[in-house]
Design a protein around this motif. Structure first.
Motif, mmCIF file in Angstrom:
data_model
loop_
_atom_site.group_PDB
_atom_site.id
_atom_site.type_symbol
_atom_site.label_atom_id
_atom_site.label_comp_id
_atom_site.label_asym_id
_atom_site.label_seq_id
_atom_site.Cartn_x
_atom_site.Cartn_y
_atom_site.Cartn_z
ATOM 1 N N LYS A 4 0.819 -1.217 0.000
ATOM 2 C CA LYS A 4 0.000 0.000 0.000
ATOM 3 C C LYS A 4 0.850 1.263 0.000
ATOM 4 O O LYS A 4 0.488 2.259 -0.580
ATOM 5 C CB LYS A 4 -0.936 0.019 1.210
ATOM 6 N N GLY A 5 2.012 1.217 0.651
ATOM 7 C CA GLY A 5 2.895 2.379 0.712
ATOM 8 C C GLY A 5 3.723 2.579 -0.539
ATOM 9 O O GLY A 5 4.501 3.508 -0.634
ATOM 10 N N GLY A 6 3.579 1.701 -1.535
ATOM 11 C CA GLY A 6 4.302 1.838 -2.780
ATOM 12 C C GLY A 6 5.688 1.223 -2.765
ATOM 13 O O GLY A 6 6.443 1.354 -3.704
ATOM 14 N N CYS A 7 6.031 0.543 -1.702
ATOM 15 C CA CYS A 7 7.343 -0.082 -1.561
ATOM 16 C C CYS A 7 7.258 -1.525 -2.042
ATOM 17 O O CYS A 7 6.295 -2.212 -1.721
ATOM 18 C CB CYS A 7 7.764 -0.026 -0.094
ATOM 19 N N PRO A 8 8.251 -1.993 -2.834
ATOM 20 C CA PRO A 8 8.213 -3.401 -3.213
ATOM 21 C C PRO A 8 8.154 -4.283 -1.973
ATOM 22 O O PRO A 8 8.818 -4.002 -0.968
ATOM 23 C CB PRO A 8 9.532 -3.607 -3.954
ATOM 24 N N LYS A 9 7.353 -5.334 -2.017
ATOM 25 C CA LYS A 9 7.114 -6.186 -0.853
ATOM 26 C C LYS A 9 8.402 -6.713 -0.228
ATOM 27 O O LYS A 9 8.548 -6.739 0.979
ATOM 28 C CB LYS A 9 6.211 -7.348 -1.266
ATOM 29 N N LEU A 12 10.444 -4.204 2.227
ATOM 30 C CA LEU A 12 9.862 -3.672 3.464
ATOM 31 C C LEU A 12 10.837 -3.726 4.628
ATOM 32 O O LEU A 12 10.890 -2.805 5.448
ATOM 33 C CB LEU A 12 8.581 -4.423 3.831
ATOM 34 N N SER A 13 11.628 -4.777 4.711
ATOM 35 C CA SER A 13 12.581 -4.881 5.816
ATOM 36 C C SER A 13 13.646 -3.800 5.719
ATOM 37 O O SER A 13 14.081 -3.254 6.743
ATOM 38 C CB SER A 13 13.221 -6.271 5.847
ATOM 39 N N ILE A 14 14.062 -3.459 4.498
ATOM 40 C CA ILE A 14 15.042 -2.381 4.318
ATOM 41 C C ILE A 14 14.400 -1.052 4.708
ATOM 42 O O ILE A 14 15.019 -0.227 5.389
ATOM 43 C CB ILE A 14 15.565 -2.353 2.867
ATOM 44 N N LYS A 15 13.159 -0.860 4.306
ATOM 45 C CA LYS A 15 12.430 0.365 4.670
ATOM 46 C C LYS A 15 12.329 0.489 6.193
ATOM 47 O O LYS A 15 12.576 1.558 6.756
ATOM 48 C CB LYS A 15 11.036 0.345 4.042
ATOM 49 N N VAL A 20 14.361 3.220 11.304
ATOM 50 C CA VAL A 20 14.960 3.185 12.642
ATOM 51 C C VAL A 20 16.294 3.930 12.660
ATOM 52 O O VAL A 20 16.623 4.597 13.636
ATOM 53 C CB VAL A 20 15.158 1.720 13.117
ATOM 54 N N LEU A 21 17.051 3.846 11.565
ATOM 55 C CA LEU A 21 18.401 4.409 11.527
ATOM 56 C C LEU A 21 18.498 5.728 10.758
ATOM 57 O O LEU A 21 19.601 6.229 10.546
ATOM 58 C CB LEU A 21 19.362 3.392 10.895
#
Length: 117
Positions: A4-9, A12-15, A20-21
């Motif tokens: 939904k946020g436009g990020c490849p599935k 998501l972990s990188i996002k 956090v960083l």
């Protein structure tokens, strides 16, 4: 496939990690704490250019994300020490790789070799 946020599935972990960083100070603070416990002033000296207000905010954020701990000792005046957690230390390889990548990038852009520490 996008979320939904436009990020490849699969990104998501990188996002999540980048959220956090994010910012210019968090990894530098973690790097400073990776050598042992430090008081606020010691961290401030180890991270040149950071203001006390920003350092305070970043420490609170790192603590909320369980990357550091804040220990208050019953002394007068109170002594406060910050330490990196085991979860925070799991970023050690990432910080090391960023260090070497930064050296290589600096060498490429500036054209002068920089020695690794």
């Amino acid at each position: 496939m996008l979320t939904k946020g436009g990020c490849p599935k699969n990104a998501l972990s990188i996002k999540d990690a980048l959220e956090v960083l994010e910012g210019r100070w968090k990894l530098l603070i973690l790097f400073a704490l990776s050598t042992g416990k430090k008081r606020f002033g010691q961290i401030s000296k180890a991270v040149p250019g950071i203001t006390d207000k920003t350092l305070s905010k970043e420490l609170k954020n790192l603590e909320a994300n369980k990357l550091i701990t804040r220990n208050v000792y019953d002394t007068f005046p109170p002594t406060v020490e910050y330490a990196i957690t085991e979860h925070g230390m799991s970023l050690e390889k990432v910080m090391e790789e960023l260090h070497f990548w930064g050296l290589a990038h600096r060498n490429l852009i500036i054209g002068k070799p920089v020695k690794a520490d």
